[in-house]
Design a protein around this motif. Structure first.
Motif, PDB file in Angstrom:
ATOM      1  N   THR A 142      91.925 -16.193 -67.765  1.00 35.86           N
ATOM      2  CA  THR A 142      92.103 -15.172 -66.739  1.00 35.86           C
ATOM      3  C   THR A 142      91.779 -13.782 -67.273  1.00 35.86           C
ATOM      4  OG1 THR A 142      94.457 -15.029 -67.300  1.00 35.86           O
ATOM      5  CG2 THR A 142      93.836 -16.522 -65.511  1.00 35.86           C
ATOM      6  N   ASP A 143      91.374 -13.709 -68.537  1.00 36.42           N
ATOM      7  CA  ASP A 143      90.966 -12.430 -69.113  1.00 36.42           C
ATOM      8  C   ASP A 143      89.448 -12.444 -69.313  1.00 36.42           C
ATOM      9  OD1 ASP A 143      90.572 -14.064 -71.297  1.00 36.42           O
ATOM     10  OD2 ASP A 143      92.188 -13.216 -72.512  1.00 36.42           O
ATOM     11  N   ALA A 144      88.954 -11.595 -70.186  1.00 39.05           N
ATOM     12  CA  ALA A 144      87.500 -11.439 -70.357  1.00 39.05           C
ATOM     13  C   ALA A 144      86.953 -12.278 -71.505  1.00 39.05           C
ATOM     14  CB  ALA A 144      87.174  -9.971 -70.587  1.00 39.05           C
ATOM     15  N   THR A 145      87.598 -13.377 -71.828  1.00 38.25           N
ATOM     16  CA  THR A 145      87.159 -14.194 -72.962  1.00 38.25           C
ATOM     17  C   THR A 145      85.693 -14.585 -72.854  1.00 38.25           C
ATOM     18  OG1 THR A 145      89.376 -15.103 -73.346  1.00 38.25           O
ATOM     19  CG2 THR A 145      87.524 -16.375 -74.170  1.00 38.25           C
ATOM     20  N   GLY A 146      85.277 -15.115 -71.721  1.00 39.09           N
ATOM     21  CA  GLY A 146      83.901 -15.572 -71.565  1.00 39.09           C
ATOM     22  C   GLY A 146      82.890 -14.458 -71.706  1.00 39.09           C
ATOM     23  N   ARG A 147      83.146 -13.326 -71.082  1.00 43.81           N
ATOM     24  CA  ARG A 147      82.209 -12.200 -71.155  1.00 43.81           C
ATOM     25  C   ARG A 147      82.113 -11.661 -72.572  1.00 43.81           C
ATOM     26  NH1 ARG A 147      83.027  -7.067 -71.430  1.00 43.81           N
ATOM     27  NH2 ARG A 147      85.226  -7.211 -70.810  1.00 43.81           N
ATOM     28  N   ILE A 148      83.245 -11.518 -73.245  1.00 47.51           N
ATOM     29  CA  ILE A 148      83.238 -10.999 -74.622  1.00 47.51           C
ATOM     30  C   ILE A 148      82.502 -11.959 -75.544  1.00 47.51           C
ATOM     31  CG2 ILE A 148      84.708 -10.439 -76.596  1.00 47.51           C
ATOM     32  CD1 ILE A 148      86.796  -9.428 -74.608  1.00 47.51           C
ATOM     33  N   ALA A 149      82.710 -13.264 -75.350  1.00 52.34           N
ATOM     34  CA  ALA A 149      82.022 -14.252 -76.186  1.00 52.34           C
ATOM     35  C   ALA A 149      80.515 -14.179 -75.985  1.00 52.34           C
ATOM     36  CB  ALA A 149      82.544 -15.649 -75.860  1.00 52.34           C
ATOM     37  N   ALA A 150      80.087 -14.046 -74.740  1.00 53.76           N
ATOM     38  CA  ALA A 150      78.649 -13.945 -74.466  1.00 53.76           C
ATOM     39  C   ALA A 150      78.070 -12.670 -75.067  1.00 53.76           C
ATOM     40  CB  ALA A 150      78.411 -13.990 -72.963  1.00 53.76           C
ATOM     41  N   ASP A 151      78.782 -11.555 -74.948  1.00 57.76           N
ATOM     42  CA  ASP A 151      78.312 -10.286 -75.517  1.00 57.76           C
ATOM     43  C   ASP A 151      78.227 -10.363 -77.037  1.00 57.76           C
ATOM     44  OD1 ASP A 151      78.177  -9.268 -72.973  1.00 57.76           O
ATOM     45  OD2 ASP A 151      80.083  -8.175 -73.097  1.00 57.76           O
ATOM     46  N   ALA A 152      79.085 -11.196 -77.651  1.00 59.02           N
ATOM     47  CA  ALA A 152      79.089 -11.320 -79.112  1.00 59.02           C
ATOM     48  C   ALA A 152      77.990 -12.243 -79.616  1.00 59.02           C
ATOM     49  CB  ALA A 152      80.449 -11.824 -79.582  1.00 59.02           C
ATOM     50  N   GLY A 153      77.277 -12.883 -78.709  1.00 59.16           N
ATOM     51  CA  GLY A 153      76.133 -13.700 -79.112  1.00 59.16           C
ATOM     52  C   GLY A 153      76.371 -15.191 -79.093  1.00 59.16           C
ATOM     53  N   ALA A 154      77.514 -15.655 -78.583  1.00 58.47           N
ATOM     54  CA  ALA A 154      77.784 -17.084 -78.525  1.00 58.47           C
ATOM     55  C   ALA A 154      77.277 -17.682 -77.224  1.00 58.47           C
ATOM     56  CB  ALA A 154      79.289 -17.340 -78.659  1.00 58.47           C
ATOM     57  N   GLU A 155      76.990 -18.972 -77.248  1.00 55.39           N
ATOM     58  CA  GLU A 155      76.723 -19.705 -76.012  1.00 55.39           C
ATOM     59  C   GLU A 155      78.075 -19.952 -75.336  1.00 55.39           C
ATOM     60  OE1 GLU A 155      74.189 -23.189 -76.374  1.00 55.39           O
ATOM     61  OE2 GLU A 155      73.555 -22.503 -78.356  1.00 55.39           O
ATOM     62  N   THR A 156      78.171 -19.675 -74.074  1.00 56.53           N
ATOM     63  CA  THR A 156      79.437 -19.855 -73.371  1.00 56.53           C
ATOM     64  C   THR A 156      79.309 -20.932 -72.306  1.00 56.53           C
ATOM     65  OG1 THR A 156      78.904 -18.080 -71.812  1.00 56.53           O
ATOM     66  CG2 THR A 156      80.148 -17.476 -73.775  1.00 56.53           C
TER      67      THR A 156
END
Length: 321
Positions: free
Chosen positions: A54-68
């Motif tokens: 419910t937080d920004a985990t997915g967006r932050i992971a994508a911005d950090a360069g990971a496949e989400t």
């Protein structure tokens, strides 16, 4: 000569490594986890599986360069099952997204797996901090480890570690039936059931960072893990499981029936008829439990053979054509 050249060329091929990170509301730490594995395993694929955050985990992971990717079914076991099914690699690293495990240990874990041709390497947790490993979690971990050692003869001292390096053979032959945090227990007992080659390496374990909250509920999840162990004992070792139940019922029946039999031998009467019927019923159920154990033991052996054949059907890394 050609065979030797082929073998050398195969050895020179680097394994495909996938870092699998199950996450639920880890926005405060996921970027550090990704950065750590990018630094220490620059050629690895890093995949973050967002489990209804419910937080920004997915967006932050994508911005950090990971496949989400996302997994709608709630629970770590569901995430691992999806990741193992969908991701194709030679070596898999399973790690939590809370930044408690040290990414710097990953190359050593991977090297141990490759050099010793193992199926699983477990990063056992080393921490002197009560914040990293609260006393309740520590006590529960010891109790569960002792339970598994007694029932299965475990060769792993940290059954619940979330930091593991796994071979392709292991991952693609693992049924992954657990739904939640009991997935680590299932991983370990799968390896033990098939007598897979495994090892442990102590790794630093640190407290969660600010803003990161543990999702582990000590007592409910501990009870689920204990229930998983008993369920797997029933499935993998039905004869000892049902044999123990039969033994307890038989002893109960003997304890209730002995006074009745002695009274009958002395007087020729059975004054305690309900007790006699209960004792007889317990003895009959004990025989049924033992019979179930014998029958299911044959079924379990067949299932184990099928699992072993599925495992052997997958060639080890370096031997794939």
């Amino acid at each position: 000569m050609h065979i030797e050249q082929w073998r050398e060329s195969r050895a020179a091929i680097a394994p495909r490594i996938a870092v699998l990170i199950p996450c639920h509301n880890e926005a405060a730490s996921i970027a550090r986890v990704i950065a750590g594995f990018q630094a220490h395993l620059p050629d690895a694929r890093i995949l973050v599986f967002d489990n209804n955050s419910t937080d920004a985990t997915g967006r932050i992971a994508a911005d950090a360069g990971a496949e989400t990717r996302s997994e709608p079914l709630q629970g770590k076991g569901h995430v691992v099952r999806r990741a193992f099914a969908d991701v194709d690699a030679d070596i898999y690293i399973l790690v939590d997204g809370d930044d408690t495990y040290d990414a710097a240990a990953a190359p050593g874990l991977v090297a141990t797996l490759i050099e010793n041709r193992l199926d699983m390497v477990v990063g056992t947790r080393l921490s002197g901090s009560r914040d990293a490993f609260p006393s309740g979690h520590r006590t529960g971990n010891r109790a569960i480890n002792a339970m598994v050692r007694f029932l299965f003869g475990a060769r792993i001292s940290d059954l619940l570690s979330g930091y593991r390096v796994l071979s392709r053979r292991f991952v693609k032959s693992f049924p992954a039936l657990a739904a939640g945090f009991e997935i680590e227990t299932e991983l370990t007992l799968h390896a033990l059931a098939l007598d897979m080659s495994l090892a442990e390496i102590p790794c630093a374990y640190r407290p969660r960072g600010r803003g990161s909250v543990s999702k582990l509920r000590t007592y409910p999840d501990g009870a689920r893990i204990a229930l998983t162990i008993l369920t797997l004992l029933r499935d993998q070792k039905p004869l000892p499981f049902f044999g123990l139940i039969g033994l307890l019922l038989m002893l109960g029946g003997l304890g209730l029936g002995a006074p009745v039999v002695l009274t009958f031998l002395r007087t020729g009467l059975v004054p305690r008829l309900p007790t006699a019927l209960l004792a007889t019923g317990l003895e009959l159920i004990a025989c049924l439990a033992l019979t179930c154990g014998i029958v299911l033991d044959s079924v379990a052996r067949g299932r184990l053979q099928a699992k072993r054949l599925a495992y052997l059907a997958i060639p080890p890394w370096g031997e794939r054509g």
